[in-house]
Scaffold this motif. Structure first.
Motif, mmCIF file in Angstrom:
data_model
loop_
_atom_site.group_PDB
_atom_site.id
_atom_site.type_symbol
_atom_site.label_atom_id
_atom_site.label_comp_id
_atom_site.label_asym_id
_atom_site.label_seq_id
_atom_site.Cartn_x
_atom_site.Cartn_y
_atom_site.Cartn_z
ATOM 1 N N LYS A 1 3.073 -3.253 -9.772
ATOM 2 C CA LYS A 1 1.949 -2.328 -9.591
ATOM 3 C C LYS A 1 0.648 -3.022 -9.222
ATOM 4 C CE LYS A 1 3.536 1.453 -12.415
ATOM 5 N NZ LYS A 1 3.431 2.167 -13.670
ATOM 6 N N ARG A 2 0.563 -4.340 -9.411
ATOM 7 C CA ARG A 2 -0.647 -5.077 -9.023
ATOM 8 C C ARG A 2 -0.397 -5.943 -7.794
ATOM 9 N NH1 ARG A 2 -4.691 -4.269 -13.074
ATOM 10 N NH2 ARG A 2 -6.095 -4.782 -11.375
ATOM 11 N N MET A 3 0.680 -5.672 -7.092
ATOM 12 C CA MET A 3 0.934 -6.450 -5.875
ATOM 13 C C MET A 3 -0.232 -6.239 -4.902
ATOM 14 S SD MET A 3 4.179 -6.112 -3.409
ATOM 15 C CE MET A 3 4.346 -7.093 -1.937
ATOM 16 N N CYS A 4 -0.517 -7.249 -4.093
ATOM 17 C CA CYS A 4 -1.618 -7.161 -3.135
ATOM 18 C C CYS A 4 -1.547 -5.852 -2.339
ATOM 19 C CB CYS A 4 -1.514 -8.343 -2.163
ATOM 20 S SG CYS A 4 -2.723 -8.273 -0.862
ATOM 21 N N ILE A 5 -2.619 -5.091 -2.379
ATOM 22 C CA ILE A 5 -2.625 -3.812 -1.644
ATOM 23 C C ILE A 5 -2.701 -4.067 -0.130
ATOM 24 C CG2 ILE A 5 -5.133 -3.414 -1.602
ATOM 25 C CD1 ILE A 5 -4.613 -0.507 -2.220
ATOM 26 N N VAL B 1 -8.528 3.560 -14.246
ATOM 27 C CA VAL B 1 -9.388 3.314 -13.075
ATOM 28 C C VAL B 1 -8.558 2.662 -11.967
ATOM 29 C CG1 VAL B 1 -11.386 2.002 -12.221
ATOM 30 C CG2 VAL B 1 -11.486 3.099 -14.467
ATOM 31 N N GLN B 2 -7.859 1.573 -12.320
ATOM 32 C CA GLN B 2 -7.057 0.852 -11.329
ATOM 33 C C GLN B 2 -5.973 1.761 -10.754
ATOM 34 O OE1 GLN B 2 -3.645 -0.411 -11.601
ATOM 35 N NE2 GLN B 2 -3.741 -1.602 -9.711
ATOM 36 N N GLU B 3 -5.335 2.524 -11.644
ATOM 37 C CA GLU B 3 -4.218 3.388 -11.218
ATOM 38 C C GLU B 3 -4.698 4.438 -10.204
ATOM 39 O OE1 GLU B 3 -1.200 5.795 -13.835
ATOM 40 O OE2 GLU B 3 -1.868 3.977 -14.857
ATOM 41 N N ILE C 1 -10.846 -13.388 -17.649
ATOM 42 C CA ILE C 1 -10.586 -14.187 -16.441
ATOM 43 C C ILE C 1 -11.041 -13.426 -15.194
ATOM 44 C CG2 ILE C 1 -8.767 -15.200 -15.000
ATOM 45 C CD1 ILE C 1 -7.290 -15.906 -17.538
ATOM 46 N N TYR C 2 -10.672 -12.148 -15.091
ATOM 47 C CA TYR C 2 -10.953 -11.403 -13.861
ATOM 48 C C TYR C 2 -12.273 -10.648 -13.892
ATOM 49 C CZ TYR C 2 -6.151 -12.231 -12.331
ATOM 50 O OH TYR C 2 -4.995 -12.811 -11.913
ATOM 51 N N GLY C 3 -12.685 -10.233 -15.103
ATOM 52 C CA GLY C 3 -13.839 -9.350 -15.153
ATOM 53 C C GLY C 3 -15.100 -10.121 -15.455
ATOM 54 N N HIS D 1 -7.536 4.449 -8.349
ATOM 55 C CA HIS D 1 -8.030 3.839 -7.109
ATOM 56 C C HIS D 1 -6.862 3.408 -6.223
ATOM 57 C CE1 HIS D 1 -12.343 2.781 -8.546
ATOM 58 N NE2 HIS D 1 -11.926 3.907 -9.061
ATOM 59 N N ARG D 2 -5.876 2.792 -6.860
ATOM 60 C CA ARG D 2 -4.732 2.256 -6.127
ATOM 61 C C ARG D 2 -4.005 3.380 -5.377
ATOM 62 N NH1 ARG D 2 -2.121 -3.080 -5.794
ATOM 63 N NH2 ARG D 2 -0.337 -2.524 -4.577
ATOM 64 N N LYS D 3 -3.812 4.510 -6.090
ATOM 65 C CA LYS D 3 -3.078 5.629 -5.502
ATOM 66 C C LYS D 3 -3.816 6.142 -4.258
ATOM 67 C CE LYS D 3 -0.940 9.883 -6.920
ATOM 68 N NZ LYS D 3 -1.262 11.056 -7.675
HETATM 69 C C1 HEM Z 1 -2.420 -13.736 3.378
HETATM 70 C C2 HEM Z 1 -3.238 -12.868 2.850
HETATM 71 C C3 HEM Z 1 -3.230 -12.430 1.408
HETATM 72 C C4 HEM Z 1 -2.585 -12.945 0.324
HETATM 73 C C5 HEM Z 1 -1.646 -14.162 0.285
HETATM 74 C C6 HEM Z 1 -2.939 -12.126 -0.816
HETATM 75 C C7 HEM Z 1 -2.473 -12.326 -2.103
HETATM 76 C C8 HEM Z 1 -2.801 -11.532 -3.183
HETATM 77 C C9 HEM Z 1 -2.351 -11.763 -4.533
HETATM 78 C C10 HEM Z 1 -1.471 -12.926 -4.985
HETATM 79 C C11 HEM Z 1 -2.868 -10.779 -5.300
HETATM 80 C C12 HEM Z 1 -2.698 -10.625 -6.810
HETATM 81 C C13 HEM Z 1 -3.888 -11.270 -7.469
HETATM 82 C C14 HEM Z 1 -3.786 -11.309 -8.961
HETATM 83 O O1 HEM Z 1 -2.994 -10.596 -9.556
HETATM 84 O O2 HEM Z 1 -4.544 -12.096 -9.538
HETATM 85 C C15 HEM Z 1 -3.647 -9.913 -4.447
HETATM 86 C C16 HEM Z 1 -4.335 -8.794 -4.877
HETATM 87 C C17 HEM Z 1 -5.124 -8.020 -4.077
HETATM 88 N N1 HEM Z 1 -5.322 -8.179 -2.720
HETATM 89 FE FE1 HEM Z 1 -4.478 -9.574 -1.556
HETATM 90 N N2 HEM Z 1 -3.785 -11.135 -0.398
HETATM 91 C C18 HEM Z 1 -3.976 -11.270 0.951
HETATM 92 C C19 HEM Z 1 -4.735 -10.458 1.769
HETATM 93 C C20 HEM Z 1 -5.362 -9.314 1.367
HETATM 94 C C21 HEM Z 1 -6.026 -8.385 2.250
HETATM 95 C C22 HEM Z 1 -6.090 -8.527 3.772
HETATM 96 C C23 HEM Z 1 -6.565 -7.409 1.466
HETATM 97 C C24 HEM Z 1 -7.343 -6.195 1.881
HETATM 98 C C25 HEM Z 1 -7.398 -5.729 3.105
HETATM 99 C C26 HEM Z 1 -6.247 -7.728 0.078
HETATM 100 C C27 HEM Z 1 -6.645 -6.991 -1.014
HETATM 101 C C28 HEM Z 1 -6.199 -7.213 -2.305
HETATM 102 C C29 HEM Z 1 -6.584 -6.377 -3.442
HETATM 103 C C30 HEM Z 1 -7.546 -5.201 -3.402
HETATM 104 C C31 HEM Z 1 -5.895 -6.873 -4.552
HETATM 105 C C32 HEM Z 1 -5.915 -6.315 -5.959
HETATM 106 C C33 HEM Z 1 -4.799 -5.287 -6.082
HETATM 107 C C34 HEM Z 1 -4.641 -4.689 -7.478
HETATM 108 O O3 HEM Z 1 -4.800 -5.403 -8.465
HETATM 109 O O4 HEM Z 1 -4.300 -3.485 -7.552
HETATM 110 N N3 HEM Z 1 -5.514 -8.891 0.065
HETATM 111 N N4 HEM Z 1 -3.601 -10.385 -3.160
#
Ligand code: HEM
Length: 471
Positions: free
Chosen positions: A413-417, A120-122, A103-105, A124-126
């Motif tokens: 741990k996968r919450m939006c960074i 890799v994810q761990e 789905i993602y890759g 980068h995230r840190k």
């Molecule tokens: C209202 C704005 C945003 C919402 C509602 C949101 C929501 C989300 C959600 C639900 C995920 C999880 C996706 C999944 O598991 O499939 C996610 C992951 C992520 N978001 Fe956001 N996001 C927002 C803005 C941002 C911004 C501004 C950035 C960067 C500056 C960002 C970077 C990322 C990244 C890099 C991930 C992956 C994290 C990981 O798996 O470790 N997002 N986001």
């Protein structure tokens, strides 16, 4: 020799058979939609439909109230939990951190945070989390202000004009702030190819999911999908090249662990490979811009529809200084994300067996997390769960709601960074916007038609009419 090989093979087959039977007995207890065709599951519901409708169809097939259910998608099974307790189990389990690759890759930025898994994810995230601390974000505020003021100047030309779709301008403003703040790349995004690439990825991710054979590299390379990916994402790849060119001087060994995103990526001590650096820049542009721009456009549209709530925002702005907290605006933004979470359904893959209520979910099973339904569940949010009422986020009310009932940025741990980044940017945007304008729309709340691509949007766009503020 032959006998011992046969013996080993039969033990292996027996174990596999036992696991298979156990798996089917386990999942047979989980209910699912009735009209699932063997081996195809619900795939027949998608035949002949436009890609843009896939997400919506999927959400329509799932029962909105069942606590847990299963859906066969071809030979793959999706387990779909729908209670805050189960969301908590998933988001806090060490066995639900990975995302399913199919789905993602597959075709872009596989080393980026959004789709990578494991070490890799761990790693980068840190390292990259340091770029999103409140202290780092404070440094970005002047960039946010600069880009928002540019947007406001453009909006002044629209005063007393016709109704227009505000999304593109909001997206350009969001993207400009993102690339300048995180990558020191000062780029005019209005009407640019980069903006088009970020804002209209054409449901390409969904097309990839619906063609599982595309995960074979050689098939993908000769496919139309591969050409479309290059065409649609081309401007993002060019931006990545330019960002690297302009930041070449940051490729040094530095002990400073708290730089902005691009500094962290290029610090030689962090040992990112060239491919990882490129993928992370791509992913931040991709994951950070459209998400924030859609949420903000949705917020403007809902406020244009709900004049009383708009007035309360203006009242809050009138009584506060720019550096103060804006609790009502925060409640409004949360209510927007409750009703229209940008990722209405997200996925995880189990790396060991986990228990969801009384169901044993086996290893290597995909869990589909329907944030959209949980956010509108009447048992949690009340009979008015579909209505736009920011007051439900007042401390004394939200304290009574399960902490995993509201997860617009996912969890664990996968919450939006970028969640703090997004909240900071959105608050500054709304404050500055309503210092200048009042808005209205002819679109009615009940008429909004939601599309899932796989992020959420509105079929009618975000039509608003701008007036100079009078109160
Ligand atoms: C209202 C704005 C945003 C919402 C509602 C949101 C929501 C989300 C959600 C639900 C995920 C999880 C996706 C999944 O598991 O499939 C996610 C992951 C992520 N978001 Fe956001 N996001 C927002 C803005 C941002 C911004 C501004 C950035 C960067 C500056 C960002 C970077 C990322 C990244 C890099 C991930 C992956 C994290 C990981 O798996 O470790 N997002 N986001």
């Amino acid at each position: 020799m032959f006998l011992s090989l046969t013996f080993l093979a039969s033990i292996f087959i027996t174990i596999q058979f036992y696991k298979w039977i156990k798996f089917y007995l386990n999942i047979s207890k989980i209910p699912g939609p009735k009209n699932q065709i063997p081996f195809f599951g619900i795939i027949n519901n998608f035949i002949g439909e436009k890609v843009g409708n896939y997400g919506k169809i999927f959400l329509e097939i799932i029962n909105k109230t069942k606590p847990i259910q299963k859906v066969w998608f071809g030979p793959k099974i999706f387990i779909i939990p729908n209670t805050p307790e189960m969301f908590k189990t998933i988001f806090t389990s060490p066995y639900c951190v990975d995302k399913p690759r199919y789905i993602y890759g597959g075709f872009f930025a596989n080393n980026g945070l959004l789709s990578s898994n494991g070490s890799v994810q761990e790693k980068h995230r840190k390292i990259l989390s340091y770029s999103m601390t409140p202290k780092m974000l404070n440094q970005l505020v002047p960039v946010f202000e600069e880009k928002i003021q540019k947007f406001i100047k453009r909006m002044k030309n629209k005063i007393d004009g016709d109704e227009f779709n505000v999304f593109e301008d909001v997206a350009a403003c969001t993207l400009e702030a993102l690339v300048k703040g995180n990558f020191q790349y000062d780029y005019d995004c209005y009407e640019s190819d980069l903006l088009k690439a970020c804002a209209s990825s054409d449901g390409i991710t969904l097309r990839r999911i619906m063609q599982p054979w595309m995960s074979f590299e050689f098939l993908f390379k000769i496919s139309q999908l591969s050409k479309d990916v290059k065409r649609i994402f081309g401007p993002i790849y060019s931006a990545v090249d330019k960002i690297l060119e302009q930041n070449e001087h940051l490729r040094i060994e530095s002990d400073d662990k708290k730089g902005i995103f691009i500094k962290q990526l290029l610090n030689l001590k962090n040992e990112f490979s060239e491919e990882e650096i490129r993928d992370e820049i791509f992913i931040l542009i991709f994951a950070g811009s459209e998400t924030t721009a859609t949420t903000l456009s949705m917020c403007l549209l809902l406020l244009a529809m709900h004049k009383n709530i708009q007035n309360k925002i203006i009242e809050e702005i009138n009584t506060k200084n720019s550096n103060d907290d804006f609790p009502y605006i925060e409640m409004v933004l949360k209510e927007v994300m409750r009703l229209f979470p940008i990722g209405p359904i997200i996925f995880r893959e189990t790396t060991a067996e986990i228990m969801l209520e009384s169901c044993e979910v086996p290893k290597n099973t995909t869990i589909a997390i329907p944030i959209y339904f949980l956010h509108r569940n009447e048992n949690i949010w009340g009979k008015d769960s579909n209505e736009f009422k920011p007051e439900r986020f007042e401390a004394n009310k939200i304290d009574k709601i399960h902490s995993y009932a509201f997860v617009p940025f996912s969890g664990g741990k996968r919450m939006c960074i970028g969640y703090k980044y997004a909240m900071t940017f959105m608050k500054i945007f709304i404050v500055n916007f309503f210092k200048e304008f009042e808005i209205e729309t002819s679109l009615k709340y009940e008429e909004m038609d939601v599309k899932v691509l796989p992020t959420i949007t509105v079929t009618q766009g975000f039509p608003i009419k701008i007036k100079k503020r009078t109160i």
